[in-house]
Design a protein around this motif. Sequence first.
Motif, PDB file in Angstrom:
ATOM      1  N   LEU A 189       6.561  39.614  73.686  1.00 32.91           N
ATOM      2  CA  LEU A 189       5.736  40.461  72.814  1.00 32.91           C
ATOM      3  C   LEU A 189       5.680  39.871  71.404  1.00 32.91           C
ATOM      4  O   LEU A 189       6.666  39.301  70.931  1.00 32.91           O
ATOM      5  CB  LEU A 189       6.311  41.885  72.778  1.00 32.91           C
TER       6      LEU A 189
ATOM      7  N   GLU B  59      12.584  42.297  72.975  1.00 36.19           N
ATOM      8  CA  GLU B  59      11.124  42.469  73.003  1.00 36.19           C
ATOM      9  C   GLU B  59      10.420  41.162  72.680  1.00 36.19           C
ATOM     10  O   GLU B  59       9.418  40.806  73.309  1.00 36.19           O
ATOM     11  CB  GLU B  59      10.701  43.611  72.056  1.00 36.19           C
TER      12      GLU B  59
ATOM     13  N   SER C  56      14.218  49.288  73.986  1.00 35.59           N
ATOM     14  CA  SER C  56      14.934  48.147  74.585  1.00 35.59           C
ATOM     15  C   SER C  56      16.431  48.305  74.416  1.00 35.59           C
ATOM     16  O   SER C  56      17.199  48.240  75.366  1.00 35.59           O
ATOM     17  CB  SER C  56      14.529  46.824  73.915  1.00 35.59           C
TER      18      SER C  56
ATOM     19  N   SER D  10       6.562  51.130  70.935  1.00 35.49           N
ATOM     20  CA  SER D  10       6.585  51.525  72.349  1.00 35.49           C
ATOM     21  C   SER D  10       7.643  52.593  72.575  1.00 35.49           C
ATOM     22  O   SER D  10       8.608  52.692  71.826  1.00 35.49           O
ATOM     23  CB  SER D  10       6.923  50.321  73.234  1.00 35.49           C
TER      24      SER D  10
ATOM     25  N   GLU E 174       7.090  43.233  80.202  1.00 35.83           N
ATOM     26  CA  GLU E 174       7.643  42.474  79.072  1.00 35.83           C
ATOM     27  C   GLU E 174       9.046  42.992  78.714  1.00 35.83           C
ATOM     28  O   GLU E 174       9.943  42.224  78.398  1.00 35.83           O
ATOM     29  CB  GLU E 174       6.724  42.587  77.852  1.00 35.83           C
ATOM     30  N   PHE E 175       9.196  44.292  78.750  1.00 32.63           N
ATOM     31  CA  PHE E 175      10.507  44.869  78.413  1.00 32.63           C
ATOM     32  C   PHE E 175      11.567  44.472  79.446  1.00 32.63           C
ATOM     33  O   PHE E 175      12.720  44.199  79.100  1.00 32.63           O
ATOM     34  CB  PHE E 175      10.409  46.403  78.305  1.00 32.63           C
TER      35      PHE E 175
ATOM     36  N   ASN F 244       2.913  51.543  75.060  1.00 29.85           N
ATOM     37  CA  ASN F 244       2.823  51.422  73.600  1.00 29.85           C
ATOM     38  C   ASN F 244       1.773  52.376  73.028  1.00 29.85           C
ATOM     39  O   ASN F 244       1.101  53.096  73.785  1.00 29.85           O
ATOM     40  CB  ASN F 244       2.624  49.956  73.174  1.00 29.85           C
TER      41      ASN F 244
ATOM     42  N   TRP G 275       9.227  46.035  65.557  1.00 30.97           N
ATOM     43  CA  TRP G 275       7.820  46.176  65.954  1.00 30.97           C
ATOM     44  C   TRP G 275       6.852  46.090  64.759  1.00 30.97           C
ATOM     45  O   TRP G 275       5.766  45.541  64.873  1.00 30.97           O
ATOM     46  CB  TRP G 275       7.606  47.491  66.732  1.00 30.97           C
TER      47      TRP G 275
END
Length: 169
Positions: free
Chosen positions: A51, A46, A106, A58, A78-79, A69, A17
């Motif tokens: 993303l 992700e 995830s 998140s 999205e996940f 998030n 991330w």
Amino acid sequence: MIQILVSACLAGENCKWDGGNNKNDELLDFMKRMEGKAEFHLVCPEQMGGLPTPRPASEIRASDEAVINTEQRDVTAEFLLGADLALREAKKYQCTIAILKERSPSCGSHGVYDGSFSHILTDGMGKTAALLAGYGIRVVGESGLSELEKELESLSAEAKANVPSPKAI
Ligand code: SF4
């Protein structure tokens, strides 16, 4: 040949991330030792779910399992898409094992953060880990690598012991 799905960040890809990675030398050594015995397929659910990298961190909200998030945006869709695409990859290569980053919303297994963004762990799995496990794929975190390797070695020794010698044929 054993087919193994792997969290790309553990293998050193900058898909985390914050734009970094979770490079794990133990995993990289394991991958080298397994050359010729296993094939590894790197995924970042992700990113696969659309993303960007970097992206806000998140967590899975304990009350309803939505993924939220740090900007309070709901990124559950999205996940879930990333989880579906990772499962598709696992099926494509007939993966039976997935080595996934622990605690990730995830990829996490054996506990994830509770959605309060205060580093509180709760029981549960990340969206991808849970989906893969539900399809019978064995999910192993990076802390389970040495145990996994021992099991694979003993399975391989058993298989060799069961091969009849040329004289016995
Ligand atoms: Fe690593 Fe999985 Fe997070 Fe991607 S989704 S950065 S592979 S833990």
